[in-house]
Structures are given as structure tokens and as C-alpha cells.
Design a protein around this motif. Structure first.
Motif, mmCIF file in Angstrom:
data_model
loop_
_atom_site.group_PDB
_atom_site.id
_atom_site.type_symbol
_atom_site.label_atom_id
_atom_site.label_comp_id
_atom_site.label_asym_id
_atom_site.label_seq_id
_atom_site.Cartn_x
_atom_site.Cartn_y
_atom_site.Cartn_z
ATOM 1 N N GLU A 31 0.847 -1.187 0.000
ATOM 2 C CA GLU A 31 0.000 0.000 0.000
ATOM 3 C C GLU A 31 0.889 1.246 0.000
ATOM 4 O O GLU A 31 1.857 1.326 0.765
ATOM 5 C CB GLU A 31 -0.910 0.004 1.232
ATOM 6 C CG GLU A 31 -1.799 1.237 1.329
ATOM 7 C CD GLU A 31 -2.604 1.281 2.618
ATOM 8 O OE1 GLU A 31 -3.374 2.255 2.802
ATOM 9 O OE2 GLU A 31 -2.460 0.357 3.451
ATOM 10 N N ASN A 57 -7.728 1.912 -3.613
ATOM 11 C CA ASN A 57 -7.254 2.021 -2.225
ATOM 12 C C ASN A 57 -5.741 2.216 -2.156
ATOM 13 O O ASN A 57 -5.133 2.042 -1.091
ATOM 14 C CB ASN A 57 -7.653 0.764 -1.439
ATOM 15 C CG ASN A 57 -9.158 0.602 -1.335
ATOM 16 O OD1 ASN A 57 -9.863 1.551 -0.991
ATOM 17 N ND2 ASN A 57 -9.656 -0.591 -1.641
ATOM 18 N N ASN A 58 -5.142 2.526 -3.297
ATOM 19 C CA ASN A 58 -3.692 2.749 -3.408
ATOM 20 C C ASN A 58 -2.886 1.504 -3.064
ATOM 21 O O ASN A 58 -1.792 1.584 -2.501
ATOM 22 C CB ASN A 58 -3.246 3.921 -2.517
ATOM 23 C CG ASN A 58 -3.865 5.228 -2.948
ATOM 24 O OD1 ASN A 58 -4.117 5.442 -4.136
ATOM 25 N ND2 ASN A 58 -4.128 6.105 -1.990
ATOM 26 N N ARG A 59 -3.443 0.342 -3.435
ATOM 27 C CA ARG A 59 -2.745 -0.920 -3.197
ATOM 28 C C ARG A 59 -2.357 -1.561 -4.525
ATOM 29 O O ARG A 59 -2.945 -1.271 -5.569
ATOM 30 C CB ARG A 59 -3.643 -1.873 -2.396
ATOM 31 C CG ARG A 59 -3.871 -1.387 -0.969
ATOM 32 C CD ARG A 59 -4.872 -2.247 -0.239
ATOM 33 N NE ARG A 59 -5.069 -1.754 1.128
ATOM 34 C CZ ARG A 59 -6.143 -1.995 1.849
ATOM 35 N NH1 ARG A 59 -7.133 -2.725 1.350
ATOM 36 N NH2 ARG A 59 -6.252 -1.509 3.070
ATOM 37 N N ARG A 94 4.465 -1.241 3.162
ATOM 38 C CA ARG A 94 3.587 -0.094 3.399
ATOM 39 C C ARG A 94 4.482 1.115 3.583
ATOM 40 O O ARG A 94 5.459 1.058 4.324
ATOM 41 C CB ARG A 94 2.701 -0.282 4.628
ATOM 42 C CG ARG A 94 1.619 0.797 4.739
ATOM 43 C CD ARG A 94 0.720 0.589 5.954
ATOM 44 N NE ARG A 94 -0.446 1.451 5.920
ATOM 45 C CZ ARG A 94 -0.453 2.742 6.306
ATOM 46 N NH1 ARG A 94 0.676 3.300 6.757
ATOM 47 N NH2 ARG A 94 -1.550 3.469 6.239
#
Length: 460
Positions: A31, A57-59, A94
Motif C-alpha cells: 500500500e 485504495n492505493n494498493r 507499506r
């Protein structure tokens, strides 16, 4: 060292891991908070392996089949970072782009080696001011300080290994990360020490100061694109070449008189020590770029250097780039006319660079709309120079900026628009005028080049 403590604790809590022995593929996912573009791009060495577009979701997620185990790096423009992948890994990241490296955390199978490499990277950055002060020390004291720091990193690696044994290749990367980082400080020491203390000659060193050199592998294919290893190779080549040149060229006081000879020593040393093709090509390229872009030698010496380069590295994979750079530099030697490029004025009309500079005293300077602070500083400097030299035209050439943004910047800063032009072909501009470094300018008289590598802040 908080992050290392955290992931060592987390590893103890993990009850089991994916059986990696039978796996042929790996997963890389994560992410990105505050993404700066839509994609993650994964590289192995210089080759793009795969890419993924961020979802709503920016993943992102990548499945890597038939994985070649080793070092990779991922790019989320304009940032990048190393990752180490093995078959069976399911590695997750992340990060927040507002604090890219400091916020990055790895989790999942393969997290141990990756968090360790990241923590070392951040630690080395923190240590830089401390090590910079160490260069003032005498050689023996300097060695003890650096050795102590190096051993402390190996102790951390040992603690990691207790809870998560690393594969042979992963352990090699972890050790190389430590060794070549600290070995680089030894290679830089004689020059940093002389500069800091204002000494006239290189400090005499004991026979064992470079004792670690006996263990150096100049042809490690697993490390060819690993930054600590590559940086070390540039430092040792520079150090050994300097000492050889200072001795063989009889310059005295441990100094070199000829940049040509010094860089030819580099070519000779690479030729004799390095056989691994990619590392060899990259090191040869590094020497050529350094010499051609920074030395600004005369035409005869440039010819001598490029002849030597071709003899030793004529099949270099970067040969076209080097030849283009060499040709560009030869074309802007003093006494030549400026290359004739097409530029655009603020009205959107094409103009000839050569035609606009004939019969005038000219200073050409360069700027881009992507670096606001640089433009502000350059604009201020040009105003100062123009006020002192009324008969000189200071002509700005903009690049990597769209027409509307460019004219908007000129209007906002009240810049004299009739002396501002824009190139829409950055590659052509770079090859023809060699716009390096940022503060470079070209001084001209009556359309003839006086100095194509002047510095805007050195002009009177």
C-alpha cells in the motif's frame, strides 16, 4: 534501532511460515499512502520485470513466476528502494511518500532481510555526520572507530540470524551491505583527512590500513547492481589510480598534475581488475562521464582519452551514450560556433539559436520549471549580472516545461521575455549543449563560443 527490535520481536511471535522449498514464484504487494503516481515498477538490475497500477485504495500486487532470487528494486517515481526476493516469498510493503524511506516497513515472508537492509540504510545516513568528524583523526584512531561501527552491525545481523536463519545468498547480501559501506570510508579517508586538516600531501598509512582489500571480490555478479558494492568499486578505483598516478607520473607531494593521466590510470585499473561484464561496463562509463563532464579538458586530451576508452571498452553497452557526449563536447569547444538548435519564443514562434547569438556578447543559461528554487536563484543572479554588464545579453533556455507553465512563470517573476526561449526536445538540447551541472552557462562573443562550461555564479 527501534525497527530492528520490532521485527525481531515479531518474528518470535510467528508460529510458522510458508514452505518455500517447493515454491517457484513469489508475491510482492503493498500500500502506498499519498502516492506520487499511479504505478509501482519492479526492476532486476536495469531491466523492468513487472509493474502494477495502484487500485482505488492505493494498493498493488505482483505475482512473480520463475523468480530469479536476489536483489531487485522498486520504483514509485521519483523514489526507489531495494528489495530482496527469494522463491516462496510473499513480501508486503507499506509506506507514505511524504516520508518515503523512514515510513517504509516490510512484512510477510522475506521481511527479515529486507527490514535489515532498510534499517542499515537509515542508520548509515544517521552516522554520516559522525563519520565526517572521524576523518580528522589519525589513521589508527580512525580505523578503530570505523571497525567498531562495522562490528556493531554484524552483531545486529547475528541477532537476526538467531530468530530467522537467512539463506546463503541473503546472508551474502547482508554482509556485503555492511562490509562495503565501511570499506568505502577507508578508501575516502586519505583525501578527506588531507582536506580537513589542510595538509599538503597524503598522510602516510600503515601497511595494514587497507588490509581488507585482500578479501575484495571484483567480479561478484550477485552484487553488480548493489549500491554499496558499486560505490566501493568507484572509490577503490579512484584511490588506487590516484596513488599510482601520483607515483608513476612523478608529480610530487602525492598529487596529480594531469587529469588525463589520472583517468587513464582508472581505465587501465578497471581493465586489469574487473572481468564481470556489467560491472566493468558501468565502471568504464562512470570514468568517462566523470572525465568528459567535469574536467573540461582541451580537444587533444579529450581525443587521447576517448581513444584509450575505445581500446579498453569498445563494446561497452553504454558506448553510444559516451560517443554522443564526446561528440557534443567536441562541438562546443572554444572558437566554435554554437550548434544551431530550434527553440521557441514566448509567442510560440520557432527561432534559431545560432541566428539569435550572432554579432552579440551572450551568456546562455538553463533552467527548468520543475525546480522552482533553482530558477529563483538563477533569476536573481542574472538580474545582478545584467545590472553590471549592460552590453551583455543573458539568454535563458528553458527545458522540461510546457509552454503555458513556462510563460506563466516568466510573467509571475517579471522576467524579460524577449531574452527567454524554450526547448521542447530535452534529449537534443542535452546532447548539443551538455547542460550539466545546474549552474552551467555558455559565454559567447559574436556567435563564437568562449567557454561552454562557465559557471553563472563565477562570472563577474
Amino acid at each position: 534501532m527501534g525497527k530492528i527490535t520490532y521485527y525481531l520481536f515479531a518474528l518470535i511471535m510467528v508460529g510458522c511460515q510458508v514452505d518455500k522449498k517447493s515454491a517457484q514464484s513469489a508475491f510482492f504487494s503493498g500500500e502506498i499512502v499519498n502516492p506520487t503516481n499511479e504505478y509501482i515498477v519492479l526492476y532486476k538490475d536495469e531491466v523492468i520485470i513487472d509493474s502494477a497500477k495502484l487500485d482505488e485504495n492505493n494498493r498493488f500486487s505482483l505475482k512473480l513466476d520463475s523468480l530469479h532470487e536476489g536483489l531487485y528494486h522498486f520504483d514509485h517515481h521519483p523514489e526507489l528502494q531495494y528489495i530482496y526476493l527469494e522463491k516462496g516469498d510473499s513480501l508486503t510493503i507499506r509506506l507514505n511518500t511524504s516520508d518515503f524511506d523512514e515510513s517504509l516497513v516490510f512484512s510477510g515472508t522475506g521481511e527479515g532481510i529486507n527490514n535489515f537492509l532498510l534499517e542499515m540504510f537509515l542508520t548509515y545516513e544517521e552516522e554520516e555526520p559522525l563519520i565526517n568528524n572521524f576523518y580528522e583523526l589519525e589513521p589508527e584512531a580512525f580505523s578503530k572507530k570505523i571497525d567498531s561501527l562495522r562490528q556493531s552491525k554484524f552483531q545486529l545481523l547475528k541477532e537476526l540470524e538467531k530468530d530467522l536463519p537467512l539463506s546463503e545468498k541473503a546472508l551474502e547480501i547482508a554482509k556485503a551491505n555492511i562490509d562495503y559501506t565501511y570499506y568505502s570510508y577507508f578508501e575516502k579517508y586519505p583525501f578527506k583527512h588531507r582536506r580537513k586538516l589542510g595538509e599538503k600531501s597524503i598522510h602516510e598509512l600503515s601497511s595494514n590500513f587497507y588490509g581488507y582489500r585482500k578479501s575484495i571480490d571484483y567480479n561478484n555478479t550477485n552484487l553488480t547492481y548493489f549500491r554499496p558494492y558499486y560505490n566501493y568499486m568507484t572509490y577503490i578505483i579512484g584511490n588506487m589510480s590516484y596513488m599510482n598516478c601520483a607515483d608513476e607520473c612523478k608529480s610530487g607531494e602525492g598529487k596529480i598534475k594531469s587529469q588525463l593521466h589520472y583517468n587513464q590510470h582508472k581505465l587501465k585499473l578497471i581493465d586489469s581488475l574487473v572481468k564481470e561484464n556489467s560491472l566493468r561496463d558501468n565502471l568504464f562509463r562512470n570514468v568517462a562521464m566523470d572525465y568528459l563532464l567535469k574536467v573540461h579538458d582541451n580537444e587533444e586530451n579529450n581525443n587521447s582519452f576517448i581513444d584509450d576508452f575505445h581500446k579498453r571498452s569498445g563494446n561497452n553497452k553504454h558506448i553510444e551514450e559516451i560517443n554522443d557526449l564526446y561528440s557534443g563536447i567536441q562541438n562546443i569547444q572554444p572558437g566554435n560556433k554554437i550548434p544551431d538548435l530550434e527553440l521557441w519564443n514566448t509567442k510560440g514562434d520557432k527561432v534559431s539559436l545560432r541566428a539569435m547569438t550572432e554579432g552579440k556578447d551572450i551568456v546562455l543559461y538553463f533552467w527548468t520549471g520543475t525546480q522552482k528554487r533553482q530558477f529563483e536563484n538563477i533569476n536573481k543572479r542574472v538580474q545582478e549580472l545584467q545590472a553590471k554588464n549592460k552590453n551583455v545579453n543573458y539568454i535563458g533556455i528553458n527545458y522540461k516545461t510546457e509552454q503555458a507553465q513556462w510563460t506563466g512563470i516568466l510573467e509571475n517573476y517579471g522576467v524579460q521575455e524577449n531574452l527567454q526561449f524554450r526547448s521542447n526536445n530535452f534529449e537534443q538540447l542535452t546532447k548539443a549543449l551538455i547542460i550539466y551541472p545546474l549552474n552551467k552557462c555558455i559565454t559567447m562573443k559574436d556567435g563564437i563560443i568562449i567557454n561552454a562550461f562557465d559557471n553563472l555564479y563565477s562570472l563577474n
